[in-house]
Design a protein around this motif. Structure first.
Motif, PDB file in Angstrom:
ATOM      1  N   GLY A   1       0.791  -1.225   0.000  1.00  0.00           N
ATOM      2  CA  GLY A   1       0.000   0.000   0.000  1.00  0.00           C
ATOM      3  C   GLY A   1       0.819   1.268   0.000  1.00  0.00           C
ATOM      4  N   ALA A   2       1.597   1.513   1.040  1.00  0.00           N
ATOM      5  CA  ALA A   2       2.327   2.779   1.165  1.00  0.00           C
ATOM      6  C   ALA A   2       3.410   2.633   2.224  1.00  0.00           C
ATOM      7  N   ILE A   3       4.163   3.714   2.418  1.00  0.00           N
ATOM      8  CA  ILE A   3       5.189   3.862   3.452  1.00  0.00           C
ATOM      9  C   ILE A   3       6.474   3.089   3.116  1.00  0.00           C
ATOM     10  N   PHE A   4       6.493   2.398   1.973  1.00  0.00           N
ATOM     11  CA  PHE A   4       7.668   1.625   1.597  1.00  0.00           C
ATOM     12  C   PHE A   4       8.720   2.451   0.846  1.00  0.00           C
ATOM     13  N   GLU A   5       8.418   3.703   0.553  1.00  0.00           N
ATOM     14  CA  GLU A   5       9.266   4.495  -0.339  1.00  0.00           C
ATOM     15  C   GLU A   5      10.732   4.592   0.090  1.00  0.00           C
TER      16      GLU A   5
ATOM     17  N   GLY B   1      11.695   2.090  13.043  1.00  0.00           N
ATOM     18  CA  GLY B   1      10.454   2.700  12.602  1.00  0.00           C
ATOM     19  C   GLY B   1      10.599   3.209  11.179  1.00  0.00           C
ATOM     20  N   LEU B   2       9.488   3.477  10.532  1.00  0.00           N
ATOM     21  CA  LEU B   2       9.464   4.109   9.211  1.00  0.00           C
ATOM     22  C   LEU B   2       8.619   5.386   9.262  1.00  0.00           C
TER      23      LEU B   2
ATOM     24  N   PRO C   1      10.332  15.333  -1.158  1.00  0.00           N
ATOM     25  CA  PRO C   1       9.017  14.722  -1.384  1.00  0.00           C
ATOM     26  C   PRO C   1       8.787  14.288  -2.819  1.00  0.00           C
ATOM     27  N   ASP C   2       9.406  14.969  -3.775  1.00  0.00           N
ATOM     28  CA  ASP C   2       9.218  14.566  -5.174  1.00  0.00           C
ATOM     29  C   ASP C   2       9.780  13.175  -5.441  1.00  0.00           C
ATOM     30  N   ALA C   3      10.846  12.814  -4.732  1.00  0.00           N
ATOM     31  CA  ALA C   3      11.411  11.474  -4.894  1.00  0.00           C
ATOM     32  C   ALA C   3      10.430  10.417  -4.389  1.00  0.00           C
ATOM     33  N   VAL C   4       9.744  10.740  -3.304  1.00  0.00           N
ATOM     34  CA  VAL C   4       8.739   9.831  -2.756  1.00  0.00           C
ATOM     35  C   VAL C   4       7.595   9.650  -3.750  1.00  0.00           C
ATOM     36  N   LYS C   5       7.141  10.737  -4.343  1.00  0.00           N
ATOM     37  CA  LYS C   5       6.020  10.670  -5.273  1.00  0.00           C
ATOM     38  C   LYS C   5       6.390   9.929  -6.552  1.00  0.00           C
ATOM     39  N   THR C   6       7.634  10.040  -6.972  1.00  0.00           N
ATOM     40  CA  THR C   6       8.084   9.298  -8.150  1.00  0.00           C
ATOM     41  C   THR C   6       7.991   7.801  -7.903  1.00  0.00           C
TER      42      THR C   6
END
Length: 335
Positions: free
Chosen positions: A51-55, A119-120, A266-271
């Motif tokens: 789902g998420a948080i794995f970035e 933690g993440l 944050p742009d790296a996360v969104k990519t």
């Protein structure tokens, strides 16, 4: 509040029951040593959420943090219910895996020999909300107590969002045992609310932003009601950590660098989200990212254990020495 007599197995997916049976067998064949790649780096497999948080895992690869630490890391998608990743860690198919705080506690309550190593993401009042309960714009549901008698969709039963949803209903004066919780794929939750298949959904990350963008209404403060709740953690087996402490420390140090990078870029996360989620790019561009944090707040974890035990989401209340690796970045708070 006294512990409810509701049987927890009736509230959890069959696969969670399977985990308790399969894990002891898996533990018997656990691979304690780390193999090396052709380049000489310690080979590690880590299972991420779907789902998420794995970035940050991918950021650590892209920025060379793993390579600089002498690690050859493969990131693979784990089970949709991340609490089911424990057998893969115990039998050596993976050395590390991620889950949410509640998912980890379900395994610890069954006395599985697993430990949190880092933690993440933890709930925080910093920045914009990245998770919450969504209802139709004209829904009669105005407060969490109104969820009594309603059906609420979750990415998985027994996880963080399940715990928080029950906690918020109780805090608002309602009875969480009167709410029907159902598990649906995180990619289907928003549509299920919009079409009336369910009354509300608790979702997170870019999926939460996408739901709001389609006109769904967010309620309450979500996990911000309990700042410090671990929304994403990494764990390993106690046997692996005992035999490979130096390698494990290099791994979590590389992750810590990636968490800092993710907060600053944050742009790296969104990519990464555009590549590994099924959401349209425009939703991801407009969404806020989580605030990443390596620290595990042991005070809030203890609060989770107490409340989840009351709600029948845990079969027992594990002690601290069954939860954390001795080199994990833990903190305490007065919350």
């Amino acid at each position: 509040m006294t512990k409810r007599s509701r049987t927890p197995w009736g509230r959890l997916p069959a696969a969670v029951v399977t985990l308790a049976v399969a894990a002891p067998l898996a533990a018997c064949g656990s691979q304690a040593s780390t193999s090396t790649s052709s380049g000489g780096g310690a080979r590690i497999t880590v299972l991420r959420s779907t789902g998420a948080i794995f970035e940050p895992l991918y950021i650590a690869q892209q920025q060379g943090y793993f390579k600089d630490a002498g690690l050859d890391v493969s990131v693979k998608a784990g089970a949709p219910d991340t609490s089911q990743n424990a057998p893969s860690v115990l039998n050596g198919e993976a050395q590390f895996a991620m889950t949410d705080g509640s998912g980890f506690l379900k395994g610890a309550a069954k006395k599985l020999p697993i430990r949190m190593v880092s933690g993440l993401v933890s709930s925080t009042a910093k920045g914009a909300r990245t998770e919450g309960l969504l209802v139709k714009k004209g829904s009669p549901i105005k407060r969490f107590a109104d969820l009594e008698g309603k059906t609420v969709g979750l990415p998985a039963l027994g996880g963080n969002v399940h715990f928080v949803a029950e906690y918020l209903v109780e805090k608002d004066g309602g009875d969480p045992s009167k709410v029907k919780f159902v598990a649906l794929p995180v990619t289907s939750l928003n549509d299920a609310v919009s079409t009336g298949k369910i009354d509300a959904a608790y979702t997170f990350g870019a999926f939460y932003a996408a739901g709001q963008a389609t006109g769904l209404r967010s309620m309450g403060n979500g996990m911000n009601e309990l700042p410090g709740i671990p929304q994403g953690v990494l764990f390993s087996s106690q046997k692996y950590l005992s035999a490979n402490a130096a390698t494990a420390k290099k791994f979590i140090d590389a992750i810590a660098k990636a968490l800092t990078y993710a907060n600053e870029h944050p742009d790296a996360v969104k990519t990464i989200d555009k590549k590994y989620t099924q959401l349209p790019a425009d939703y991801i561009d407009k969404s806020s990212i989580a605030h990443y944090d390596k620290n595990i707040n042991t005070t809030l974890v203890r609060t989770m254990i107490t409340k989840m035990n009351e709600y029948g989401l845990l079969t027992s209340a594990p002690k601290d020495d069954a939860l954390y690796w001795n080199q994990a970045p833990t903190v305490t708070s007065s919350s």
